[in-house]
Design a protein around this motif. Structure first.
Motif: not given
Length: 146
Positions: A47, A51-52, A82, A84, A97
């Motif tokens: 990630l 990235g996301s 993280v 969501r 993310s």
């Protein structure tokens, strides 16, 4: 063809040894950083790198099932590493993310991994390392980045 096969066999053995060392480093880093497992840490680094991502895409890139990656995301979310959220255009899709804390731990893990690779590569001419990197090609994770 015999010489080529022997060289490919040597290369496979070297890569397997390197992968074993890197997996050991990830297991230790996951303990020190209190991330969970080495695989959870690898999700954080992915990630950080791309990235996301949709959870399904993250599963595809990891070569895992969506259920396995969702369980990893659950654990990482509980550790505040993280987040969501639903995809704005597709309410069925979930996007993972990094939190700022997750990004910090992923960066630390990446630095440790790079330091380990640098220690292995020390003493080799830069030209040889460049040639090896070129021969192995681009990072497949980056190649699939959209």
């Amino acid at each position: 063809m015999g010489e080529h096969s022997a060289t490919v066999g040597r290369l496979a053995a070297v890569i397997a040894h390197l992968q074993t060392d890197l997996n050991r480093i990830d297991r230790l880093a996951a303990i020190v950083l209190d991330v969970g497992s080495a695989e959870d840490l690898q999700v954080l680094r992915m990630l950080e790198l791309v990235g996301s991502l949709r959870v399904g895409e993250l599963a595809r890139r990891r070569g895992s099932s969506v259920a396995t990656v969702s369980a990893r995301i659950d654990r990482l979310e509980k550790r505040n590493l993280v987040t969501r959220r639903r995809h704005p255009d597709d309410r069925r899709a979930v996007i993972a993310s990094l939190t700022p804390n997750g990004a910090e731990l992923a960066a630390q893990s990446r630095r440790w991994r790079e330091e380990s690779i640098a220690a292995i590569a020390e003493g080799y001419p830069v030209e040889d390392l460049e040639r090896l990197a070129g021969a192995l090609g681009d990072d497949p994770v980056l190649r699939h980045h959209s």
